[in-house]
Design an enzyme around this catalytic site. Structure first.
Site, PDB file in Angstrom:
ATOM      1  N   ARG A   1      -0.865  -1.049  -8.625  1.00  0.00           N
ATOM      2  CA  ARG A   1      -2.254  -0.720  -8.288  1.00  0.00           C
ATOM      3  C   ARG A   1      -2.351   0.808  -8.251  1.00  0.00           C
ATOM      4  O   ARG A   1      -1.643   1.461  -7.491  1.00  0.00           O
ATOM      5  CB  ARG A   1      -2.570  -1.303  -6.916  1.00  0.00           C
ATOM      6  CG  ARG A   1      -3.903  -0.850  -6.346  1.00  0.00           C
ATOM      7  CD  ARG A   1      -3.867  -0.897  -4.831  1.00  0.00           C
ATOM      8  NE  ARG A   1      -4.242  -2.170  -4.259  1.00  0.00           N
ATOM      9  CZ  ARG A   1      -3.890  -2.532  -3.020  1.00  0.00           C
ATOM     10  NH1 ARG A   1      -3.125  -1.758  -2.280  1.00  0.00           N
ATOM     11  NH2 ARG A   1      -4.289  -3.678  -2.525  1.00  0.00           N
TER      12      ARG A   1
ATOM     13  N   ASP B   1       0.859  -1.181   0.000  1.00  0.00           N
ATOM     14  CA  ASP B   1       0.000   0.000   0.000  1.00  0.00           C
ATOM     15  C   ASP B   1       0.899   1.236   0.000  1.00  0.00           C
ATOM     16  O   ASP B   1       2.067   1.156   0.378  1.00  0.00           O
ATOM     17  CB  ASP B   1      -0.869   0.027   1.266  1.00  0.00           C
ATOM     18  CG  ASP B   1      -1.904  -1.097   1.285  1.00  0.00           C
ATOM     19  OD1 ASP B   1      -2.245  -1.613   0.214  1.00  0.00           O
ATOM     20  OD2 ASP B   1      -2.360  -1.445   2.386  1.00  0.00           O
TER      21      ASP B   1
HETATM   22  C1  FAD Z   1      -8.234  -1.564  -3.439  1.00  0.00           C
HETATM   23  C2  FAD Z   1      -7.916  -0.194  -2.944  1.00  0.00           C
HETATM   24  C3  FAD Z   1      -6.699   0.042  -2.314  1.00  0.00           C
HETATM   25  C4  FAD Z   1      -6.374   1.315  -1.873  1.00  0.00           C
HETATM   26  N1  FAD Z   1      -5.137   1.550  -1.349  1.00  0.00           N
HETATM   27  C5  FAD Z   1      -4.766   2.821  -1.098  1.00  0.00           C
HETATM   28  C6  FAD Z   1      -3.417   3.118  -0.736  1.00  0.00           C
HETATM   29  O1  FAD Z   1      -2.564   2.242  -0.624  1.00  0.00           O
HETATM   30  N2  FAD Z   1      -3.096   4.421  -0.522  1.00  0.00           N
HETATM   31  C7  FAD Z   1      -4.010   5.438  -0.658  1.00  0.00           C
HETATM   32  O2  FAD Z   1      -3.644   6.607  -0.499  1.00  0.00           O
HETATM   33  N3  FAD Z   1      -5.299   5.169  -0.967  1.00  0.00           N
HETATM   34  C8  FAD Z   1      -5.697   3.901  -1.199  1.00  0.00           C
HETATM   35  N4  FAD Z   1      -6.993   3.649  -1.561  1.00  0.00           N
HETATM   36  C9  FAD Z   1      -8.022   4.708  -1.422  1.00  0.00           C
HETATM   37  C10 FAD Z   1      -8.076   5.624  -2.631  1.00  0.00           C
HETATM   38  O3  FAD Z   1      -6.937   6.449  -2.664  1.00  0.00           O
HETATM   39  C11 FAD Z   1      -9.335   6.513  -2.605  1.00  0.00           C
HETATM   40  O4  FAD Z   1      -9.279   7.347  -1.478  1.00  0.00           O
HETATM   41  C12 FAD Z   1     -10.635   5.747  -2.543  1.00  0.00           C
HETATM   42  O5  FAD Z   1     -10.601   4.622  -3.367  1.00  0.00           O
HETATM   43  C13 FAD Z   1     -11.801   6.666  -3.000  1.00  0.00           C
HETATM   44  O6  FAD Z   1     -11.648   7.026  -4.346  1.00  0.00           O
HETATM   45  P1  FAD Z   1     -12.514   6.295  -5.498  1.00  0.00           P
HETATM   46  O7  FAD Z   1     -11.941   6.664  -6.795  1.00  0.00           O
HETATM   47  O8  FAD Z   1     -12.564   4.832  -5.229  1.00  0.00           O
HETATM   48  O9  FAD Z   1     -13.958   6.788  -5.286  1.00  0.00           O
HETATM   49  P2  FAD Z   1     -14.559   8.262  -5.242  1.00  0.00           P
HETATM   50  O10 FAD Z   1     -14.022   9.140  -6.314  1.00  0.00           O
HETATM   51  O11 FAD Z   1     -14.457   8.753  -3.836  1.00  0.00           O
HETATM   52  O12 FAD Z   1     -16.041   7.909  -5.564  1.00  0.00           O
HETATM   53  C14 FAD Z   1     -16.438   7.217  -6.755  1.00  0.00           C
HETATM   54  C15 FAD Z   1     -17.839   6.719  -6.546  1.00  0.00           C
HETATM   55  O13 FAD Z   1     -17.846   5.710  -5.527  1.00  0.00           O
HETATM   56  C16 FAD Z   1     -18.723   6.084  -4.467  1.00  0.00           C
HETATM   57  N5  FAD Z   1     -18.106   5.736  -3.181  1.00  0.00           N
HETATM   58  C17 FAD Z   1     -16.831   5.960  -2.809  1.00  0.00           C
HETATM   59  N6  FAD Z   1     -16.644   5.529  -1.546  1.00  0.00           N
HETATM   60  C18 FAD Z   1     -17.833   5.045  -1.124  1.00  0.00           C
HETATM   61  C19 FAD Z   1     -18.275   4.446   0.083  1.00  0.00           C
HETATM   62  N7  FAD Z   1     -17.464   4.267   1.122  1.00  0.00           N
HETATM   63  N8  FAD Z   1     -19.558   4.038   0.150  1.00  0.00           N
HETATM   64  C20 FAD Z   1     -20.391   4.180  -0.904  1.00  0.00           C
HETATM   65  N9  FAD Z   1     -20.024   4.737  -2.077  1.00  0.00           N
HETATM   66  C21 FAD Z   1     -18.769   5.166  -2.180  1.00  0.00           C
HETATM   67  C22 FAD Z   1     -18.860   7.601  -4.570  1.00  0.00           C
HETATM   68  O14 FAD Z   1     -20.075   8.049  -4.005  1.00  0.00           O
HETATM   69  C23 FAD Z   1     -18.806   7.811  -6.072  1.00  0.00           C
HETATM   70  O15 FAD Z   1     -20.057   7.580  -6.663  1.00  0.00           O
HETATM   71  C24 FAD Z   1      -7.325   2.373  -2.019  1.00  0.00           C
HETATM   72  C25 FAD Z   1      -8.537   2.130  -2.653  1.00  0.00           C
HETATM   73  C26 FAD Z   1      -8.840   0.880  -3.127  1.00  0.00           C
HETATM   74  C27 FAD Z   1     -10.136   0.664  -3.845  1.00  0.00           C
END
Ligand code: FAD
Length: 319
Positions: A190, A140
């Site tokens: 990733r 991560d």
């Molecule tokens: C597998 C994985 C590993 C990750 N590892 C890291 C890491 O190592 N370091 C790091 O900095 N970040 C990590 N992240 C977090 C990432 O950086 C984002 O903060 C997080 O994924 C939110 O961005 P998004 O693009 O997924 O969704 P967003 O742009 O926030 O949202 C996209 C859509 O998904 C919906 N959505 C988002 N979250 C939720 C929720 N909790 N419940 C319901 N709907 C929701 C929103 O409403 C929107 O419609 C990881 C994420 C994933 C999926």
């Protein structure tokens, strides 16, 4: 509204009293059940097996607990990761374990953390030996103070032939260069948007800009050059417009499903993950586990005010 909601949820995530009360109930809380794969590695592996058999979705197992500051905590995180690798191997599923460097003690004992990291990667190699699948220690990416160290850890383990992958954050200005280097070496990356506070000198600030950069980075990850370098792209977002862009780029440049994957968090937009899997894409869910689940689950609630109902249900019911 969203901002006030997020601030409230961050305060709740940090509240020791709320955490103590809530974490007593991992087996029964609706909140824990939604976002957490279990109280220990064995329960998380069961969750992963169930996901695989019910909807052909793979898992990355993550023992919760970051930024630890004692050798005891670093050691217990280490043991939990080793157990996850061993049990995933015995269950015949992908031996895919996510790790934060700071949870292995990187902040106070970098050499010790590096040794633990290599030992986990080696345990993954042993547990997966002779089986096809996507087996790796996925690093991560935490806050900017450990980016160089995390990339260096990845590169050292990759050079040693250990099964590793690296997370890069689309909001960081440096990621384009980091990604180019990773592609040249045929790494497994990733891509996430980025979850840690980072100011303008380090990171893009506006959601629109981050998303545009993510799109651009997807195009690089799914380019013909990346394909011929043996690069493995992991598109880790819940953003369906970015999924669509990745699928379009993959089709345009001859990538088959399974030569790249989508990764999402357990309990978030489950319908989207299931639809991708039904359409033949390789999908993985990040399955966190462990007793220290409260801050993680409340952060997920904070990402979407519509999740308030779940928090309320979990406060009143223990069924
Ligand atoms: C597998 C994985 C590993 C990750 N590892 C890291 C890491 O190592 N370091 C790091 O900095 N970040 C990590 N992240 C977090 C990432 O950086 C984002 O903060 C997080 O994924 C939110 O961005 P998004 O693009 O997924 O969704 P967003 O742009 O926030 O949202 C996209 C859509 O998904 C919906 N959505 C988002 N979250 C939720 C929720 N909790 N419940 C319901 N709907 C929701 C929103 O409403 C929107 O419609 C990881 C994420 C994933 C999926």
């Amino acid at each position: 509204m969203t901002n006030a909601w997020q601030k409230t949820m961050i305060a709740l995530a940090r509240s020791p009293v709320a955490k103590r009360l809530a974490q007593r109930t991992i087996g029964s809380s609706a909140l824990a059940r939604q976002y957490v794969g279990g109280a220990d590695a064995a329960e998380a592996v069961n969750t992963a097996r169930e996901l695989l058999s019910r909807c052909a979705i793979a898992a990355s197992l993550f023992h919760l607990g970051e930024y630890v500051d004692t050798p005891q905590l670093a050691e217990s995180n280490f043991q939990a990761k080793i157990a996850a690798a061993r049990l995933a191997g015995e269950a015949g599923i992908d031996v895919h374990v996510s790790v934060d460097p700071t949870q292995l003690g990187y902040l106070f004992d970098p050499e010790g953390a590096e040794a633990r990291m290599a030992a986990i990667a080696d345990a993954i190699r042993v547990a997966a030996a002779g089986r096809s699948g996507v087996h790796m220690l996925m690093l991560d990416m935490e806050d900017a103070s450990v980016t160089d160290a995390t990339i260096a850890l990845h590169d050292t383990m990759a050079r040693a032939g250990l099964p590793v992958g690296l997370t890069l954050q689309a909001y960081r200005h440096r990621t384009l260069e980091d990604l180019r280097r990773a592609i040249e070496t045929g790494a497994r990356v990733r891509l996430v948007k980025g979850a840690f506070a980072a100011g303008p000198p380090l990171a893009l600030q506006k959601e629109r800009e981050i998303k545009a950069n993510y799109r651009k980075l997807i195009s690089l990850m799914l380019s013909p050059q990346a394909k011929s370098a043996g690069f493995y792209p992991v598109i880790a977002t819940h953003d369906t417009a970015l999924h669509d862009h990745a699928r379009h780029e993959a089709r345009s440049h001859g990538w088959q499903p399974g030569e790249y994957e989508f990764e999402m968090l357990l309990g978030v937009r489950t319908n989207v993950a299931e639809a991708l899997a039904r359409e033949g894409e390789r999908v993985r869910l990040y399955v966190p586990f462990g007793p220290d689940w409260w801050p993680y689950a409340v952060r997920r609630i904070g990402e979407n005010p519509r999740n308030a109902l779940l928090l309320a249900r979990s406060a009143v019911s223990r069924d």
